[in-house]
Design an enzyme around this catalytic site. Sequence first.
Site, PDB file in Angstrom:
ATOM      1  N   HIS A  12       0.764  -1.256   0.000  1.00  0.00           N
ATOM      2  CA  HIS A  12       0.000   0.000   0.000  1.00  0.00           C
ATOM      3  C   HIS A  12       0.791   1.300   0.000  1.00  0.00           C
ATOM      4  O   HIS A  12       0.205   2.358  -0.188  1.00  0.00           O
ATOM      5  CB  HIS A  12      -0.972   0.014   1.185  1.00  0.00           C
ATOM      6  CG  HIS A  12      -1.900  -1.146   1.193  1.00  0.00           C
ATOM      7  ND1 HIS A  12      -2.835  -1.360   0.205  1.00  0.00           N
ATOM      8  CD2 HIS A  12      -2.016  -2.200   2.045  1.00  0.00           C
ATOM      9  CE1 HIS A  12      -3.499  -2.488   0.463  1.00  0.00           C
ATOM     10  NE2 HIS A  12      -3.014  -3.008   1.566  1.00  0.00           N
ATOM     11  N   UNK A  44      -6.519  -3.119  -5.096  1.00  0.00           N
ATOM     12  CA  UNK A  44      -5.475  -2.673  -4.176  1.00  0.00           C
ATOM     13  C   UNK A  44      -5.355  -1.155  -4.255  1.00  0.00           C
ATOM     14  O   UNK A  44      -5.610  -0.568  -5.303  1.00  0.00           O
ATOM     15  CB  UNK A  44      -4.127  -3.322  -4.517  1.00  0.00           C
ATOM     16  N   HIS A 119      -3.397  -3.121   7.837  1.00  0.00           N
ATOM     17  CA  HIS A 119      -4.450  -3.452   6.878  1.00  0.00           C
ATOM     18  C   HIS A 119      -5.046  -2.165   6.326  1.00  0.00           C
ATOM     19  O   HIS A 119      -5.315  -1.239   7.081  1.00  0.00           O
ATOM     20  CB  HIS A 119      -5.526  -4.295   7.588  1.00  0.00           C
ATOM     21  CG  HIS A 119      -6.827  -4.389   6.854  1.00  0.00           C
ATOM     22  ND1 HIS A 119      -6.988  -5.155   5.726  1.00  0.00           N
ATOM     23  CD2 HIS A 119      -8.031  -3.815   7.085  1.00  0.00           C
ATOM     24  CE1 HIS A 119      -8.251  -5.024   5.297  1.00  0.00           C
ATOM     25  NE2 HIS A 119      -8.891  -4.216   6.106  1.00  0.00           N
TER      26      HIS A 119
END
Length: 124
Positions: A12, A44, A119
């Site tokens: 990320h 993503b 996350h």
Amino acid sequence: KETAAAKFERQHMDSSTSSASSSNYCNQMMKSRSMTQNRCKPVBTFVHZSLABVQAVCSZKBVACKBGZTBCYZSYSTMSITBCRZTGSSKYPBCAYTTTZAKKHIIVACZGBPYVPVHFBASV
């Protein structure tokens, strides 16, 4: 073994650019960050901010995660992000993605000591 925090950074974080460089950005990044190895990861998000700024979100607005867990945090400010979404014609091993740039608040789940993102939950 890759830690949850390191996996978050790999999947990320892209602090090196302020936005997606081209429409081919997701195709290149998803491959180079190992998200097309055994299957095509369908969706993503990459965040184009400093790691420190993203880690700081863990002490910002406390919100519920999509799965009902309570360890999620929403950024106070908008961040520069790129959403990568698998195209309809994408087929493993030739994974193909659309690249969409946005400025949104990010929601991340945090854990550990130091308390860091593990996350990426959503962008709003």
